[in-house]
Design a protein around this motif. Structure first.
Motif, PDB file in Angstrom:
ATOM      1  N   UNK A  31       0.834  -1.200   0.000  1.00  0.00           N
ATOM      2  CA  UNK A  31       0.000   0.000   0.000  1.00  0.00           C
ATOM      3  C   UNK A  31       0.872   1.255   0.000  1.00  0.00           C
ATOM      4  N   UNK A  32       2.000   1.199   0.691  1.00  0.00           N
ATOM      5  CA  UNK A  32       2.920   2.343   0.715  1.00  0.00           C
ATOM      6  C   UNK A  32       3.419   2.659  -0.690  1.00  0.00           C
ATOM      7  N   UNK A  33       3.751   1.618  -1.467  1.00  0.00           N
ATOM      8  CA  UNK A  33       4.189   1.816  -2.841  1.00  0.00           C
ATOM      9  C   UNK A  33       3.088   2.498  -3.665  1.00  0.00           C
ATOM     10  N   UNK A  34       1.863   2.027  -3.506  1.00  0.00           N
ATOM     11  CA  UNK A  34       0.745   2.620  -4.253  1.00  0.00           C
ATOM     12  C   UNK A  34       0.535   4.081  -3.869  1.00  0.00           C
ATOM     13  N   UNK A  35       0.722   4.403  -2.595  1.00  0.00           N
ATOM     14  CA  UNK A  35       0.589   5.790  -2.141  1.00  0.00           C
ATOM     15  C   UNK A  35       1.670   6.668  -2.768  1.00  0.00           C
ATOM     16  N   UNK A  36       2.900   6.153  -2.825  1.00  0.00           N
ATOM     17  CA  UNK A  36       3.989   6.916  -3.436  1.00  0.00           C
ATOM     18  C   UNK A  36       3.737   7.130  -4.930  1.00  0.00           C
ATOM     19  N   UNK A  37       3.228   6.131  -5.600  1.00  0.00           N
ATOM     20  CA  UNK A  37       2.918   6.266  -7.031  1.00  0.00           C
ATOM     21  C   UNK A  37       1.788   7.273  -7.235  1.00  0.00           C
ATOM     22  N   UNK A  38       0.780   7.246  -6.374  1.00  0.00           N
ATOM     23  CA  UNK A  38      -0.327   8.195  -6.491  1.00  0.00           C
ATOM     24  C   UNK A  38       0.148   9.619  -6.253  1.00  0.00           C
ATOM     25  N   UNK A  39       1.169   9.780  -5.412  1.00  0.00           N
ATOM     26  CA  UNK A  39       1.723  11.106  -5.138  1.00  0.00           C
ATOM     27  C   UNK A  39       2.744  11.527  -6.185  1.00  0.00           C
ATOM     28  N   UNK A  40       2.986  10.688  -7.191  1.00  0.00           N
ATOM     29  CA  UNK A  40       3.939  10.942  -8.265  1.00  0.00           C
ATOM     30  C   UNK A  40       5.368  11.087  -7.726  1.00  0.00           C
TER      31      UNK A  40
ATOM     32  N   UNK B 121      11.480   2.159  -2.788  1.00  0.00           N
ATOM     33  CA  UNK B 121      10.647   1.257  -1.991  1.00  0.00           C
ATOM     34  C   UNK B 121      10.575  -0.133  -2.635  1.00  0.00           C
ATOM     35  N   UNK B 122      10.496  -0.202  -3.962  1.00  0.00           N
ATOM     36  CA  UNK B 122      10.484  -1.490  -4.660  1.00  0.00           C
ATOM     37  C   UNK B 122      11.753  -2.289  -4.374  1.00  0.00           C
ATOM     38  N   UNK B 123      12.885  -1.613  -4.354  1.00  0.00           N
ATOM     39  CA  UNK B 123      14.152  -2.332  -4.151  1.00  0.00           C
ATOM     40  C   UNK B 123      14.231  -2.974  -2.771  1.00  0.00           C
ATOM     41  N   UNK B 124      13.542  -2.385  -1.810  1.00  0.00           N
ATOM     42  CA  UNK B 124      13.607  -2.936  -0.450  1.00  0.00           C
ATOM     43  C   UNK B 124      12.447  -3.871  -0.139  1.00  0.00           C
ATOM     44  N   UNK B 125      11.485  -3.981  -1.050  1.00  0.00           N
ATOM     45  CA  UNK B 125      10.281  -4.766  -0.769  1.00  0.00           C
ATOM     46  C   UNK B 125      10.275  -6.135  -1.437  1.00  0.00           C
ATOM     47  N   UNK B 126      11.360  -6.516  -2.079  1.00  0.00           N
ATOM     48  CA  UNK B 126      11.394  -7.807  -2.751  1.00  0.00           C
ATOM     49  C   UNK B 126      12.382  -8.735  -2.064  1.00  0.00           C
ATOM     50  N   UNK B 127      12.283  -9.991  -2.408  1.00  0.00           N
ATOM     51  CA  UNK B 127      13.260 -10.985  -1.959  1.00  0.00           C
ATOM     52  C   UNK B 127      14.111 -11.310  -3.168  1.00  0.00           C
TER      53      UNK B 127
END
Length: 163
Positions: free
Chosen positions: A74-83, A91-97
């Motif tokens: 949800x944090x990623x989606x919020x950042x994308x919505x805020x452009x 955030x993507x780099x830290x959210x994957x395995x």
């Protein structure tokens, strides 16, 4: 005519090296082909756009053992919505395995250089680098290279990146 008018997957992908991966995406292309096409598109653009990030999310979501839990968050989606593309890509780099850390970020002669580091359990570490005129594109490029390395290691049966 612009670069967006060209169908890069149809014209350029046959020239790229092929990796046999059984997994297919909805359009009939493999994950390897989609990653190669996206990395190629990033080298051709001047500035990262929102649709490039969503395309990366679409491709990575189909990769086994990379997208864990509720992804994208949800944090990623919020950042994308805020452009806030830079923050969203970080955030993507830290959210994957496997977990990646931002090693270096520098700006020289109009180019951003991003280095992401992966350190598996035990000894060794791998660094993935990308350069681009746009900061968010450089970070996303390094991230996609790490995803491609992870995908190649998984296809070779190793399960993790080599050290």
């Amino acid at each position: 005519m612009s670069l967006q008018d060209l169908n890069i997957r149809r014209h350029i992908l046959p020239a790229l090296r092929k990796v046999d991966v059984d997994q297919e995406l909805t359009g009939g292309e493999t994950v390897a082909q989609a990653l190669d096409a996206l990395m190629l598109r990033l080298t051709a653009v001047r500035r990262l756009r929102e649709h490039h990030v969503w395309e990366a999310v679409r491709v990575i979501a189909d990769m086994p053992d990379l997208a864990a839990g509720e992804w994208p968050s949800r944090r990623f989606r919020e950042l994308m919505a805020a452009d806030a593309l830079v923050d969203a890509v970080i955030h993507l780099t830290s959210a994957t395995e496997p977990k990646l850390c931002l090693r270096t970020l520098s700006h020289e002669f109009g180019l951003w250089t991003c280095a992401l580091r992966y350190q598996p359990p035990g000894a060794g570490r791998i660094t993935f680098k990308a350069r681009h005129a746009d900061l968010a594109a450089a970070i996303l490029g390094a991230f996609l290279r790490s995803c491609r390395g992870h995908q190649l290691a998984a296809a070779a049966g190793r399960g993790q990146l080599p050290t």
